[in-house]
Enzyme design. Sequence first.
Site, mmCIF file in Angstrom:
data_model
loop_
_atom_site.group_PDB
_atom_site.id
_atom_site.type_symbol
_atom_site.label_atom_id
_atom_site.label_comp_id
_atom_site.label_asym_id
_atom_site.label_seq_id
_atom_site.Cartn_x
_atom_site.Cartn_y
_atom_site.Cartn_z
ATOM 1 N N ASP A 16 0.813 -1.216 0.000
ATOM 2 C CA ASP A 16 0.000 0.000 0.000
ATOM 3 C C ASP A 16 0.847 1.267 0.000
ATOM 4 O O ASP A 16 0.659 2.153 -0.836
ATOM 5 C CB ASP A 16 -0.943 0.015 1.206
ATOM 6 C CG ASP A 16 -2.027 -1.047 1.103
ATOM 7 O OD1 ASP A 16 -1.854 -1.982 0.306
ATOM 8 O OD2 ASP A 16 -3.035 -0.930 1.809
ATOM 9 N N ARG A 96 0.005 3.111 16.663
ATOM 10 C CA ARG A 96 -0.378 4.196 15.754
ATOM 11 C C ARG A 96 -0.177 5.600 16.326
ATOM 12 O O ARG A 96 0.285 6.496 15.619
ATOM 13 C CB ARG A 96 -1.831 4.016 15.289
ATOM 14 C CG ARG A 96 -2.096 2.758 14.463
ATOM 15 C CD ARG A 96 -0.923 2.372 13.622
ATOM 16 N NE ARG A 96 -1.227 1.310 12.670
ATOM 17 C CZ ARG A 96 -0.372 0.366 12.337
ATOM 18 N NH1 ARG A 96 0.814 0.323 12.905
ATOM 19 N NH2 ARG A 96 -0.688 -0.551 11.443
#
Length: 398
Positions: A16, A96
Amino acid sequence: MSDIRKVVLAYSGGLDTSIILKWIKMTYDCEVVTFTADLGQEEELDGLEDKAKKTGASKAYVEDLQEEFARDFIFPMMRAGALYEGRYLLGTSIARPLIAKRMVEIALAEGAQAVAHGATGKGNDQVRFELTSMALAPQITTIAPWREWTFKSRTDLVNFATEHGIPVPVTKEKPYSCDRNLLHLSFEGGELEDPWLEAGPASYLLSVPPEKAPDQAEVIELGFEAGNPVSINGEQLSPAAIIKKLNKLGGKHGVGRLDMVENRFVGMKSRGVYETPGGTIIHAAHRDLESLTLDREVMHMRDSLIPRYAEMVYYGFWFSPERETLQVMIDKTQEKVTGTVRVKLYKGGVYPVARKSPYSLYNMDLATFEADKVYDQKDAAGFIRLQGLRVRGFKAKK
């Protein structure tokens, strides 16, 4: 779009983000700086800087954040005993906010107008990245290609990669989307998209199957100070080193495997396979030490908040006033969670077998089944009668 001249991209080097790097340059006609956080991916980082530049990056940051990750993110979450939906140790979720925090810092230093990530419009990570960016630098724009481009599937991405000479790390033999860091390794995709199909052997890497684990149990001692693990078998280690060593010990014994269907924040259910060997050992030992050192009501109150705390992490609200406020309370409860827990690792299980603490609340004189001079058992009768007033009165009115 014309105002964006430089973008900092959270870059893993996978399918990605490799395509996103090329796509942003083509779409926005701007400079792209990549940022890769070394959170314990190990061999996955080999050659990443060179790959980013060959794909079009003007600059590539690769930074070792493992100790910060363990000390300032994993350990505070572990002190809270956080489990999402009672099972998931939040390995992807907790990484994250650190990635996004550092990405924003680099964007500010580089004078970038935007940051970008490779999270899909179906996933949780888009929320985590963007909420962190909003909390720390609301003036910076976020580019989320999966919500902008015309690609509809990973097959489309593979075709784009082939067309532009970008190496493709996904194969038919290993069709998974993986996330690895110091705390865990996750797998999604492939046969895992059908919850009735058992996960294949390629969807586990850090641990052996429990049935292939050693037939002899291994006993280790884990030392804690103020709720944090600080030693293994008496050897003082850094936060990251402790997790790494426990990952190897747990993996050897098949500890920390989880196959579950979870509820994503965006509203859908998804199935994933997680390996968290070291985290599973820490969680079990920490809970056990708390049983010795926490007051009953403090423990019960804290336990009632675990689902809420876990949701804050899973949903992306690490840098929120509610999580930071709750952390202060959690850390207050951990001040005397100090001591040693002996655990047995065997065939996928973690079994606490002994514990001690200088702050132990355990009173052998009170707990003993032998004769004692500190507890009058007759007192229990009045206690029970008082407790029964409410239920007796309720039943009498029926």
